[in-house]
Design a protein around this motif. Structure first.
Motif, short mmCIF file in Angstrom:
data_model
loop_
_atom_site.label_atom_id
_atom_site.label_comp_id
_atom_site.label_asym_id
_atom_site.label_seq_id
_atom_site.Cartn_x
_atom_site.Cartn_y
_atom_site.Cartn_z
N GLY A 167 33.48 37.73 34.50
CA GLY A 167 32.79 39.01 34.33
C GLY A 167 31.36 39.01 34.79
O GLY A 167 30.88 38.09 35.47
N GLY A 168 30.66 40.07 34.44
CA GLY A 168 29.28 40.25 34.85
C GLY A 168 28.40 40.55 33.66
O GLY A 168 28.85 41.08 32.63
N ASP A 169 27.12 40.20 33.77
CA ASP A 169 26.14 40.40 32.71
C ASP A 169 25.34 41.66 33.04
O ASP A 169 24.69 41.73 34.08
CB ASP A 169 25.23 39.18 32.62
CG ASP A 169 24.52 39.09 31.29
OD1 ASP A 169 25.03 39.66 30.31
OD2 ASP A 169 23.46 38.46 31.22
N LEU A 170 25.37 42.64 32.14
CA LEU A 170 24.84 43.98 32.40
C LEU A 170 23.39 44.12 32.00
O LEU A 170 22.96 43.62 30.96
CB LEU A 170 25.68 45.00 31.63
CG LEU A 170 25.17 46.45 31.58
CD1 LEU A 170 25.26 47.10 32.95
CD2 LEU A 170 25.94 47.26 30.55
N GLN A 218 29.65 42.43 30.45
CA GLN A 218 29.21 42.09 29.10
C GLN A 218 27.71 42.37 28.96
O GLN A 218 26.97 42.36 29.94
CB GLN A 218 29.49 40.62 28.81
CG GLN A 218 30.95 40.24 28.95
CD GLN A 218 31.20 38.75 28.84
OE1 GLN A 218 30.46 38.03 28.16
NE2 GLN A 218 32.24 38.27 29.50
N ALA A 219 27.30 42.61 27.72
CA ALA A 219 25.88 42.88 27.47
C ALA A 219 25.51 42.49 26.05
O ALA A 219 26.30 42.67 25.12
CB ALA A 219 25.57 44.36 27.70
N ILE A 234 33.01 45.47 28.09
CA ILE A 234 33.69 46.68 28.52
C ILE A 234 34.44 46.38 29.81
O ILE A 234 34.04 45.52 30.59
CB ILE A 234 32.71 47.86 28.72
CG1 ILE A 234 31.58 47.48 29.68
CG2 ILE A 234 32.13 48.31 27.41
CD1 ILE A 234 30.59 48.61 29.93
N GLY A 235 35.54 47.05 30.01
CA GLY A 235 36.34 46.82 31.20
C GLY A 235 35.84 47.65 32.37
O GLY A 235 35.21 48.70 32.20
N TRP A 284 40.68 40.43 28.28
CA TRP A 284 40.08 39.22 27.72
C TRP A 284 39.17 38.58 28.77
O TRP A 284 39.57 38.38 29.90
CB TRP A 284 41.16 38.22 27.34
CG TRP A 284 41.78 38.50 26.01
CD1 TRP A 284 42.89 39.24 25.77
CD2 TRP A 284 41.31 38.05 24.74
NE1 TRP A 284 43.15 39.29 24.43
CE2 TRP A 284 42.20 38.56 23.76
CE3 TRP A 284 40.24 37.25 24.32
CZ2 TRP A 284 42.04 38.31 22.40
CZ3 TRP A 284 40.08 37.00 22.97
CH2 TRP A 284 40.97 37.52 22.02
N PRO A 285 37.92 38.27 28.42
CA PRO A 285 37.08 37.52 29.35
C PRO A 285 37.61 36.11 29.53
O PRO A 285 38.34 35.59 28.68
CB PRO A 285 35.71 37.50 28.67
CG PRO A 285 35.78 38.56 27.62
CD PRO A 285 37.21 38.63 27.19
N GLY A 286 37.24 35.49 30.62
CA GLY A 286 37.64 34.11 30.87
C GLY A 286 38.89 34.03 31.71
O GLY A 286 39.59 35.02 31.92
N PRO A 287 39.18 32.85 32.22
CA PRO A 287 40.36 32.66 33.08
C PRO A 287 41.64 32.83 32.29
O PRO A 287 41.71 32.47 31.11
CB PRO A 287 40.20 31.22 33.58
CG PRO A 287 39.38 30.55 32.53
CD PRO A 287 38.44 31.60 32.01
#
Length: 304
Positions: A104-107, A140-141, A175-176, A184-187
Motif C-alpha cells: 500500500g501507500g502512506d497518505l 494508509q494514514a 482505505i481501499g 488486507w494490507p500485506g502480501p
C-alpha cells in the motif's frame, strides 16, 4: 513490496470550472511548487498544522521538499491550483502517497481554509484513482483521534483501523483504492497466502480492547466499525462477500447478536463466509484467554 507498475504512467491533470469564473487544476506536484506550498501551510492554524504534521508549526523547507518528492519514491504527489477570475493563482490543497515497505501507500493530505467542504473528498478520490491505476490496492494514514474532519473523510470512503496500541491519541486507518471495503494490507489476499494469522474484528467505533494482546501474539488485526457505522455500505449486509472477512483466519463479532444488526451480521457471515471461524466477543474473557481462543479457532497456526 506492493505490486506496482515498473514504469507508472504520468499523472494527467484534471481541470474543473468553478462558479465565479474560477478554475481548479489538480496536477502532479513539482519542485518549483515549494514556495506556493509553504504559503498554503502558512495559511493553516496551529491546530491544522498539528493535525497534519503532529507539530504546531510550519514545516521546514526540507519537509516541504520531501512532500513534493513523493513521485521519486514510487508514489504520487498532487497539488490543487486555484486560478481566480482576475488571474491570481494559489495552491489550495495537496495530497500524496508513497509506497510502504510491505503493502500500500502512506497518505498525506492538506486542504486550505478557502477550499474546505468540497475539495478534500475530490482530492482524495483523485489520489485513490491514481494509486489504483498504479497497482496500489490500499492507502494508509495515521490520524489523530481528535481530527474529526479527516476521520469523516476516510469514513465516507469506507475504512478499517490497523492500530491504536502504541499511541492512543492516534489511529492508523486503511482505505481501499477500489470499492468501499479495503483489502488486507500485506502480501497475500486470501486465507493461507499470508504468514501471520489474520483477525478481523467487527466492533462499534473501530476499537477492540484486545488489539495489543493479539498483535503481541503475532497476529495481524483489522478492526472494522461494522454495519452500525457503515451507513449501508457493509458488503455482507448487502449480500456480497466481504474481502476482509474472506481473507481472515478468524472473525470476531463485537456487535451484540441480540441486536437485530448483530444477528443479521452473523447470519450473513455464515451464508457468505462459511469457511471462516466466527467468535462472538465475550467481555468476560481476559486478553490471554481471548488470544488463546483465537489461536485454537484460526484456520492456520500463528508462527512462534
Amino acid at each position: 513490496m506492493p505490486e506496482v507498475e515498473a514504469e507508472a504512467q504520468p499523472f494527467e491533470a484534471r481541470r474543473l470550472e468553478l462558479p465565479g469564473g474560477r478554475t481548479l487544476t489538480v496536477r502532479a506536484s513539482e519542485p518549483g511548487d515549494a514556495d506556493a506550498l509553504e504559503s498554503l501551510y502558512r495559511s493553516l492554524s496551529d491546530d491544522d498544522l498539528y493535525r497534519r504534521f503532529f507539530q504546531a508549526r510550519v514545516p521546514t523547507r526540507k519537509v516541504i521538499e520531501h512532500v513534493l518528492g513523493a513521485a521519486g519514491r514510487q508514489g504520487v504527489g498532487l497539488v490543487a491550483e486555484l486560478v481566480e477570475a482576475d488571474g491570481t493563482t494559489s495552491l489550495v490543497g495537496e495530497t500524496s502517497y508513497e509506497l510502504l515497505p510491505d503493502s500500500g501507500g502512506d497518505l498525506g493530505i492538506t486542504v486550505g481554509p478557502r477550499a474546505r467542504g468540497w475539495l478534500g473528498p475530490y482530492l482524495l478520490d483523485v489520489l485513490l484513482t491514481a494509486a489504483r491505476d498504479r497497482g496500489v490496492t490500499n492507502i494508509q494514514a495515521d490520524v489523530l483521534v481528535e481530527n474529526r474532519r479527516m476521520l469523516a473523510l476516510v469514513r465516507s470512503r469506507g475504512y478499517a483501523t490497523l492500530d491504536h496500541s502504541e499511541a492512543p491519541a492516534i489511529v492508523r486507518v486503511v482505505i481501499g483504492t477500489a470499492g468501499r471495503t479495503p483489502p488486507w494490507p500485506g502480501p497475500g489476499r486470501g486465507p493461507g497466502t499470508h504468514e501471520r494469522t489474520r483477525i478481523l474484528v467487527e466492533a462499534p467505533g473501530g476499537r477492540w480492547r484486545d488489539e495489543a494482546a493479539a498483535r503481541g501474539a503475532g497476529m495481524d488485526v483489522l478492526v472494522c466499525p461494522g454495519p452500525l457505522a457503515s451507513h449501508g455500505r457493509c458488503p455482507a449486509m448487502a449480500g456480497r462477500p466481504c474481502p476482509l472477512a474472506s481473507g481472515a483466519d478468524v472473525i470476531v463479532d463485537g456487535i451484540d447478536p441480540a441486536r437485530p444488526e448483530g444477528h443479521a451480521l452473523l447470519e450473513a457471515h455464515g451464508r457468505l463466509h462459511g469457511g471462516v471461524p466466527i467468535c462472538v466477543d465475550d467481555p468476560s474473557l481476559d486478553a490471554a484467554e481471548m488470544v488463546g481462543l483465537l489461536q485454537r479457532l484460526a484456520r492456520r497456526p500463528t508462527p512462534p
